[in-house]
Design a protein around this motif. Structure first.
Motif, PDB file in Angstrom:
ATOM      1  N   VAL A 186     120.329  24.005  14.192  1.00 36.10           N
ATOM      2  CA  VAL A 186     120.593  25.339  14.300  1.00 36.10           C
ATOM      3  C   VAL A 186     119.514  26.086  13.306  1.00 36.10           C
ATOM      4  CG1 VAL A 186     122.386  27.247  13.638  1.00 36.10           C
ATOM      5  CG2 VAL A 186     123.275  25.008  14.545  1.00 36.10           C
ATOM      6  N   ALA A 187     118.955  26.900  13.865  1.00 37.57           N
ATOM      7  CA  ALA A 187     118.105  27.768  12.822  1.00 37.57           C
ATOM      8  C   ALA A 187     118.282  29.208  12.809  1.00 37.57           C
ATOM      9  CB  ALA A 187     116.606  27.595  13.711  1.00 37.57           C
ATOM     10  N   THR A 188     118.118  29.572  11.592  1.00 43.67           N
ATOM     11  CA  THR A 188     118.260  30.961  11.377  1.00 43.67           C
ATOM     12  C   THR A 188     116.852  31.590  10.623  1.00 43.67           C
ATOM     13  OG1 THR A 188     120.652  30.570  10.458  1.00 43.67           O
ATOM     14  CG2 THR A 188     119.577  32.647   9.860  1.00 43.67           C
ATOM     15  N   ILE A 189     116.549  32.833  11.394  1.00 43.12           N
ATOM     16  CA  ILE A 189     115.521  33.473  10.705  1.00 43.12           C
ATOM     17  C   ILE A 189     115.513  35.005  10.787  1.00 43.12           C
ATOM     18  CG2 ILE A 189     113.038  34.065  11.509  1.00 43.12           C
ATOM     19  CD1 ILE A 189     113.137  31.420  13.452  1.00 43.12           C
ATOM     20  N   PRO A 190     115.211  35.508   9.640  1.00 43.56           N
ATOM     21  CA  PRO A 190     115.590  37.028   9.481  1.00 43.56           C
ATOM     22  C   PRO A 190     114.824  37.658  10.947  1.00 43.56           C
ATOM     23  CG  PRO A 190     114.705  35.864   7.462  1.00 43.56           C
ATOM     24  CD  PRO A 190     114.481  35.084   8.488  1.00 43.56           C
ATOM     25  N   TYR A 191     115.669  38.712  11.261  1.00 43.32           N
ATOM     26  CA  TYR A 191     115.255  39.007  12.441  1.00 43.32           C
ATOM     27  C   TYR A 191     114.250  40.031  12.231  1.00 43.32           C
ATOM     28  CZ  TYR A 191     115.687  41.827  16.898  1.00 43.32           C
ATOM     29  OH  TYR A 191     115.387  42.537  17.918  1.00 43.32           O
ATOM     30  N   HIS A 192     113.683  40.887  11.364  1.00 43.62           N
ATOM     31  CA  HIS A 192     112.793  41.723  11.216  1.00 43.62           C
ATOM     32  C   HIS A 192     111.434  40.826  11.107  1.00 43.62           C
ATOM     33  CE1 HIS A 192     112.744  40.116   6.700  1.00 43.62           C
ATOM     34  NE2 HIS A 192     111.523  40.133   6.836  1.00 43.62           N
ATOM     35  N   ILE A 193     111.382  39.491  11.027  1.00 37.69           N
ATOM     36  CA  ILE A 193     110.247  38.825  11.257  1.00 37.69           C
ATOM     37  C   ILE A 193     109.841  38.615  12.890  1.00 37.69           C
ATOM     38  CG2 ILE A 193     109.336  36.282  11.120  1.00 37.69           C
ATOM     39  CD1 ILE A 193     110.721  36.086   8.273  1.00 37.69           C
ATOM     40  N   VAL A 194     110.950  38.243  13.492  1.00 34.59           N
ATOM     41  CA  VAL A 194     110.779  38.150  14.922  1.00 34.59           C
ATOM     42  C   VAL A 194     110.826  39.103  15.900  1.00 34.59           C
ATOM     43  CG1 VAL A 194     111.304  35.722  14.864  1.00 34.59           C
ATOM     44  CG2 VAL A 194     112.998  37.181  15.387  1.00 34.59           C
ATOM     45  N   ASN A 195     111.401  40.426  15.241  1.00 38.61           N
ATOM     46  CA  ASN A 195     111.546  41.503  16.014  1.00 38.61           C
ATOM     47  C   ASN A 195     110.158  41.960  16.561  1.00 38.61           C
ATOM     48  OD1 ASN A 195     112.704  43.700  17.247  1.00 38.61           O
ATOM     49  ND2 ASN A 195     112.447  45.045  15.323  1.00 38.61           N
ATOM     50  N   GLY A 196     110.322  42.099  18.006  1.00 30.56           N
ATOM     51  CA  GLY A 196     108.981  42.596  18.622  1.00 30.56           C
ATOM     52  C   GLY A 196     108.321  41.560  19.391  1.00 30.56           C
ATOM     53  N   ILE A 197     108.651  40.099  19.026  1.00 32.88           N
ATOM     54  CA  ILE A 197     108.172  38.949  19.840  1.00 32.88           C
ATOM     55  C   ILE A 197     109.003  38.883  21.029  1.00 32.88           C
ATOM     56  CG2 ILE A 197     107.545  36.544  19.644  1.00 32.88           C
ATOM     57  CD1 ILE A 197     107.545  36.869  16.691  1.00 32.88           C
ATOM     58  N   ASP A 198     108.364  38.619  22.167  1.00 28.57           N
ATOM     59  CA  ASP A 198     109.005  38.370  23.293  1.00 28.57           C
ATOM     60  C   ASP A 198     109.878  37.221  23.263  1.00 28.57           C
ATOM     61  OD1 ASP A 198     108.810  38.880  26.479  1.00 28.57           O
ATOM     62  OD2 ASP A 198     109.049  36.649  26.241  1.00 28.57           O
ATOM     63  N   LYS A 199     111.216  37.432  23.675  1.00 28.48           N
ATOM     64  CA  LYS A 199     112.318  36.594  23.516  1.00 28.48           C
ATOM     65  C   LYS A 199     111.896  35.144  24.266  1.00 28.48           C
ATOM     66  CE  LYS A 199     116.181  39.755  23.080  1.00 28.48           C
ATOM     67  NZ  LYS A 199     117.599  40.315  23.460  1.00 28.48           N
ATOM     68  N   GLU A 200     111.470  35.190  25.273  1.00 26.48           N
ATOM     69  CA  GLU A 200     111.154  33.933  26.072  1.00 26.48           C
ATOM     70  C   GLU A 200     110.338  32.932  25.457  1.00 26.48           C
ATOM     71  OE1 GLU A 200     112.889  32.829  28.724  1.00 26.48           O
ATOM     72  OE2 GLU A 200     113.962  34.462  28.464  1.00 26.48           O
TER      73      GLU A 200
END
Length: 237
Positions: free
Chosen positions: A142-156
């Protein structure tokens, strides 16, 4: 058997050779303690001691209700540097793969916020994956990453290439803090890893930091204890 060493040690040595010489193959059920006691002309207690010592060494493994078996090879990860799961498995000549179980956004829990040094009202991305070696499930992660870091990256891209996607935006692991403990498989994890409930589990918690000491990933990984082990090499100062 030699009289120079205790009987159970001499028996242990002979049984050990059966494993190392592959007379007893990996995964094969060995004779019962009663049968071994008769074969070696020793007491049941002596046979139990010899078998138990090999179980402690990891050469044999007991399966409740089924008997004692020659232990299968474990994946060994050396805790030095920050090797990836993929690299560890590939170095052993096996094929690594992953299966995405869940992918969603939520508010950080108290522990997630503490580890990632963010507020509890901040959103985080959660990814649950099963990690495999040659189609054998080894780890539930289970990996948790702050959403503001990955916001904008393609989900796939995130789903298929999480670490490459993070590296592409400048989040490289400069160091990581790891804590390893022992636990039992919950019903949910046991189902994911195809083991019995309350099977032994090695639990790894890791927080990854950038060169600027910014925590950007909090991982909770549970490894099947009979399939995976960690190796630490210690040197004196």
């Amino acid at each position: 058997m030699s009289k120079k060493v205790p009987v159970y040690i001499a028996m242990h040595n002979e049984l050990r050779q059966k494993v190392l010489s592959k007379e007893w193959e990996k995964g094969k059920k060995i004779p019962s303690e009663r049968m071994l006691a008769t074969e070696f002309n020793v007491s049941r207690m002596t046979a139990r001691q010899a078998v138990s010592s090999l179980v402690e060494e990891g050469l044999l493994e007991r399966k409740q209700g089924a008997g004692t078996f020659v232990a299968s090879d474990k994946i060994r990860e050396k805790l030095s540097g920050i090797p990836s799961f993929t690299e560890t498995i590939e170095k052993l000549g096996k094929n690594p793969s992953s299966k995405l179980v869940s992918f969603y956004i939520k508010h950080a829990s108290e522990s997630e916020a503490e580890k990632l040094q963010i507020r509890q009202d901040e959103e985080v991305l959660i990814m649950e994956r099963i990690r495999y070696a040659d189609d054998t499930p080894l780890c539930f992660e289970v990996a948790t990453i702050p959403y503001h870091i990955v916001n904008g990256i393609d989900k796939e891209d995130l789903k298929q290439h999480l670490y490459q996607s993070l590296a592409d935006i400048g989040y490289h692991v400069a160091r990581a803090e790891q804590v390893i403990s022992a636990t039992w498989a919950s019903e949910y994890v046991a189902d994911m890893l195809k083991v019995k409930r309350e099977s032994p589990i090695l639990r790894l918690k890791q927080v990854s930091y950038t060169q600027e000491e910014t925590p950007f990933e909090y991982v909770r990984a549970q490894y099947v204890g009979t399939r995976y082990e960690f190796f630490i090499e210690a040197k004196s100062n």
